[in-house]
Design a protein around this motif. Sequence first.
Motif, PDB file in Angstrom:
ATOM      1  N   GLU A 296     -27.544 -28.876   8.875  1.00 25.47           N
ATOM      2  CA  GLU A 296     -26.469 -28.419   8.360  1.00 25.47           C
ATOM      3  C   GLU A 296     -25.756 -26.651   8.528  1.00 25.47           C
ATOM      4  OE1 GLU A 296     -26.896 -24.874   4.771  1.00 25.47           O
ATOM      5  OE2 GLU A 296     -27.615 -26.478   4.003  1.00 25.47           O
ATOM      6  N   SER A 297     -24.584 -27.123   8.654  1.00 22.82           N
ATOM      7  CA  SER A 297     -24.196 -26.487   9.894  1.00 22.82           C
ATOM      8  C   SER A 297     -22.230 -25.582   9.317  1.00 22.82           C
ATOM      9  CB  SER A 297     -23.234 -26.356  11.510  1.00 22.82           C
ATOM     10  OG  SER A 297     -24.339 -27.143  12.150  1.00 22.82           O
ATOM     11  N   ALA A 298     -21.624 -24.109   9.297  1.00 23.26           N
ATOM     12  CA  ALA A 298     -21.086 -23.792   8.875  1.00 23.26           C
ATOM     13  C   ALA A 298     -19.579 -24.731   9.532  1.00 23.26           C
ATOM     14  CB  ALA A 298     -20.805 -22.581   8.948  1.00 23.26           C
ATOM     15  N   PHE A 299     -18.420 -24.629   8.518  1.00 22.27           N
ATOM     16  CA  PHE A 299     -17.311 -25.542   9.118  1.00 22.27           C
ATOM     17  C   PHE A 299     -17.188 -24.912  10.873  1.00 22.27           C
ATOM     18  CE2 PHE A 299     -12.327 -24.890   9.163  1.00 22.27           C
ATOM     19  CZ  PHE A 299     -11.985 -26.641   9.487  1.00 22.27           C
ATOM     20  N   GLU A 300     -16.778 -23.467  10.448  1.00 23.19           N
ATOM     21  CA  GLU A 300     -16.115 -22.665  11.880  1.00 23.19           C
ATOM     22  C   GLU A 300     -17.371 -23.849  13.309  1.00 23.19           C
ATOM     23  OE1 GLU A 300     -17.213 -21.410   9.465  1.00 23.19           O
ATOM     24  OE2 GLU A 300     -15.191 -20.459   8.430  1.00 23.19           O
ATOM     25  N   GLU A 301     -18.273 -23.982  13.596  1.00 23.14           N
ATOM     26  CA  GLU A 301     -19.447 -24.745  13.837  1.00 23.14           C
ATOM     27  C   GLU A 301     -19.088 -25.873  14.478  1.00 23.14           C
ATOM     28  OE1 GLU A 301     -22.671 -21.797  12.994  1.00 23.14           O
ATOM     29  OE2 GLU A 301     -23.214 -23.320  12.655  1.00 23.14           O
ATOM     30  N   LEU A 302     -18.471 -26.905  13.505  1.00 23.11           N
ATOM     31  CA  LEU A 302     -17.898 -27.735  14.325  1.00 23.11           C
ATOM     32  C   LEU A 302     -17.593 -28.087  16.001  1.00 23.11           C
ATOM     33  CD1 LEU A 302     -16.434 -29.744  11.675  1.00 23.11           C
ATOM     34  CD2 LEU A 302     -18.550 -30.392  12.656  1.00 23.11           C
ATOM     35  N   PRO A 303     -16.798 -27.885  16.297  1.00 24.02           N
ATOM     36  CA  PRO A 303     -16.354 -27.898  17.644  1.00 24.02           C
ATOM     37  C   PRO A 303     -17.590 -28.515  18.502  1.00 24.02           C
ATOM     38  CG  PRO A 303     -14.713 -26.069  16.907  1.00 24.02           C
ATOM     39  CD  PRO A 303     -15.441 -26.601  16.034  1.00 24.02           C
ATOM     40  N   GLY A 304     -18.918 -27.154  18.207  1.00 22.41           N
ATOM     41  CA  GLY A 304     -19.774 -27.114  19.186  1.00 22.41           C
ATOM     42  C   GLY A 304     -21.245 -28.396  18.844  1.00 22.41           C
ATOM     43  N   VAL A 305     -21.066 -27.825  17.424  1.00 23.56           N
ATOM     44  CA  VAL A 305     -22.178 -29.102  16.714  1.00 23.56           C
ATOM     45  C   VAL A 305     -22.141 -30.595  17.234  1.00 23.56           C
ATOM     46  CG1 VAL A 305     -22.524 -29.997  14.823  1.00 23.56           C
ATOM     47  CG2 VAL A 305     -22.464 -27.300  14.980  1.00 23.56           C
ATOM     48  N   LEU A 306     -20.257 -31.422  16.878  1.00 27.06           N
ATOM     49  CA  LEU A 306     -20.138 -32.315  16.971  1.00 27.06           C
ATOM     50  C   LEU A 306     -20.756 -33.079  18.178  1.00 27.06           C
ATOM     51  CD1 LEU A 306     -17.478 -33.128  15.287  1.00 27.06           C
ATOM     52  CD2 LEU A 306     -19.097 -34.986  15.405  1.00 27.06           C
ATOM     53  N   PRO A 307     -20.414 -32.451  19.365  1.00 24.33           N
ATOM     54  CA  PRO A 307     -20.923 -32.768  20.971  1.00 24.33           C
ATOM     55  C   PRO A 307     -22.647 -32.920  21.106  1.00 24.33           C
ATOM     56  CG  PRO A 307     -18.645 -30.919  21.147  1.00 24.33           C
ATOM     57  CD  PRO A 307     -19.432 -30.972  20.225  1.00 24.33           C
ATOM     58  N   ARG A 308     -22.927 -31.579  20.069  1.00 22.35           N
ATOM     59  CA  ARG A 308     -24.692 -32.435  20.080  1.00 22.35           C
ATOM     60  C   ARG A 308     -24.759 -33.504  19.572  1.00 22.35           C
ATOM     61  NH1 ARG A 308     -26.994 -26.533  18.348  1.00 22.35           N
ATOM     62  NH2 ARG A 308     -28.522 -27.792  18.897  1.00 22.35           N
ATOM     63  N   LEU A 309     -24.718 -33.366  18.033  1.00 20.60           N
ATOM     64  CA  LEU A 309     -24.950 -34.875  17.342  1.00 20.60           C
ATOM     65  C   LEU A 309     -23.816 -36.062  18.355  1.00 20.60           C
ATOM     66  CD1 LEU A 309     -23.538 -34.139  14.001  1.00 20.60           C
ATOM     67  CD2 LEU A 309     -25.785 -33.638  14.549  1.00 20.60           C
ATOM     68  N   ALA A 310     -23.201 -35.772  19.655  1.00 19.54           N
ATOM     69  CA  ALA A 310     -22.931 -37.300  20.065  1.00 19.54           C
ATOM     70  C   ALA A 310     -23.924 -37.540  21.158  1.00 19.54           C
ATOM     71  CB  ALA A 310     -21.497 -36.840  20.358  1.00 19.54           C
ATOM     72  N   SER A 311     -24.746 -36.537  21.804  1.00 17.47           N
ATOM     73  CA  SER A 311     -25.471 -36.742  22.888  1.00 17.47           C
ATOM     74  C   SER A 311     -27.135 -36.875  22.611  1.00 17.47           C
ATOM     75  CB  SER A 311     -25.684 -35.479  23.770  1.00 17.47           C
ATOM     76  OG  SER A 311     -26.345 -34.098  22.608  1.00 17.47           O
ATOM     77  N   GLY A 312     -27.127 -36.455  20.675  1.00 21.26           N
ATOM     78  CA  GLY A 312     -28.524 -36.494  20.269  1.00 21.26           C
ATOM     79  C   GLY A 312     -29.174 -35.522  20.923  1.00 21.26           C
ATOM     80  N   ASP A 313     -28.918 -34.409  21.443  1.00 22.28           N
ATOM     81  CA  ASP A 313     -29.620 -33.110  21.558  1.00 22.28           C
ATOM     82  C   ASP A 313     -29.388 -32.540  19.741  1.00 22.28           C
ATOM     83  OD1 ASP A 313     -30.269 -30.682  22.588  1.00 22.28           O
ATOM     84  OD2 ASP A 313     -28.143 -29.782  21.660  1.00 22.28           O
ATOM     85  N   LEU A 314     -28.418 -33.563  19.257  1.00 19.20           N
ATOM     86  CA  LEU A 314     -29.171 -32.063  17.319  1.00 19.20           C
ATOM     87  C   LEU A 314     -29.659 -33.433  17.022  1.00 19.20           C
ATOM     88  CD1 LEU A 314     -29.129 -30.301  15.603  1.00 19.20           C
ATOM     89  CD2 LEU A 314     -26.842 -29.963  15.100  1.00 19.20           C
ATOM     90  N   PRO A 315     -30.529 -34.327  16.524  1.00 23.34           N
ATOM     91  CA  PRO A 315     -31.106 -34.969  15.813  1.00 23.34           C
ATOM     92  C   PRO A 315     -30.725 -35.026  14.260  1.00 23.34           C
ATOM     93  CG  PRO A 315     -32.932 -34.581  15.875  1.00 23.34           C
ATOM     94  CD  PRO A 315     -31.538 -33.309  17.113  1.00 23.34           C
ATOM     95  N   ALA A 316     -29.709 -36.195  13.582  1.00 21.24           N
ATOM     96  CA  ALA A 316     -29.484 -36.859  12.508  1.00 21.24           C
ATOM     97  C   ALA A 316     -29.290 -37.476  11.463  1.00 21.24           C
ATOM     98  CB  ALA A 316     -27.806 -35.190  12.293  1.00 21.24           C
ATOM     99  N   LEU A 317     -28.868 -37.496  10.979  1.00 22.39           N
ATOM    100  CA  LEU A 317     -29.047 -38.821   9.657  1.00 22.39           C
ATOM    101  C   LEU A 317     -27.333 -38.268   9.191  1.00 22.39           C
ATOM    102  CD1 LEU A 317     -31.932 -39.553   7.434  1.00 22.39           C
ATOM    103  CD2 LEU A 317     -30.906 -40.795   9.531  1.00 22.39           C
TER     104      LEU A 317
END
Length: 328
Positions: A296-317
């Motif tokens: 989980e992340s704070a809403f304000e962090e989304l601009p930095g979180v989505l690139p990491r999810l897309a690249s696989g750097d931040l693994p997630a379901l």
Amino acid sequence: MPRVACAFWLNAPGQGEIRTVPLPEPRADEVLVRTLWSGVSRGTETLVFRGGVPESQHSVMRAPFQEGDFPAPLKYGYLNVGVVEEGPSALVGRTVFCLYPHQTHYVVPASAVTPVPDSVPARRAVLAGTVETAVNALWDAAPLVGDRIAVIGAGMVGCSVAAVLARYPAVRVQLVDADPAREATAKALGVDFALPQHALGDCDLVVHASATEEGLARSLELLAPEGTVIELSWYGDRQVSLPLGEAFHSRRLVVRSSQVGAVSPARRARRTFADRLALALDLLADPAFDALITGESAFEELPGVLPRLASGDLPALCHGIRYAPADD
């Protein structure tokens, strides 16, 4: 309540920002919702984030409350749980699920929100859209008592299918994935796990959700004669080769698509979209589904979180997005 809100917008493929957006006054048949949680569906949303939606699918892939057009700029998302602050008295104060993008507050028709049962925490309720996909797939698949079933692809959709199948009587369910770390998720859901090369064969049904060519080919290999693959993967702009030679015809195998955009023909005459979503929310009373929210992340962090999810750097379901509580 504020008359402006903050929303996540995709400016260009691979680049997003938080924008301030106007918030209209709700009409008599509308509700004003303050978001508690939203969820990032890693497969679809990261494909949208990188600009991978084919032009031929732009209309099909539109989210219910999407603003803008593919590939960008646009506001996209469909896993949102919040509390009704204004609207019909029967809904004010209720926690509700809505197919709305990532935004702090929003106004929608009252008919667009579904009350969350008291037995389902708001954080877990963001999974409703994905569990609804699983429900529709299993209406399409129509598994029988005693079936031997494999679910290939332990992503958000595959795990949701496996979690629902775990509650079926006397079925053999195996969750199959190339990542051995998914074994812990399978255990939490109450199903067996296997790497692709060790998966049990002679399956009556295989649900494929890995979005890989190799996974689909392995699905066919695991089928018993006259078995069926339910294809849940969406490949976006990628071409996929399927081995239809060798014993495909002699074994009379079936590959059938399933997609949540329409209620399964098996239930269409007796179930509405609202019925299907309400069923998904009822199923989420099971705490086993918490295993699908892997960060989980704070809403304000989304601009930095989505690139990491897309690249696989931040693994997630499913990656949960939490919103600031209301001011006292």
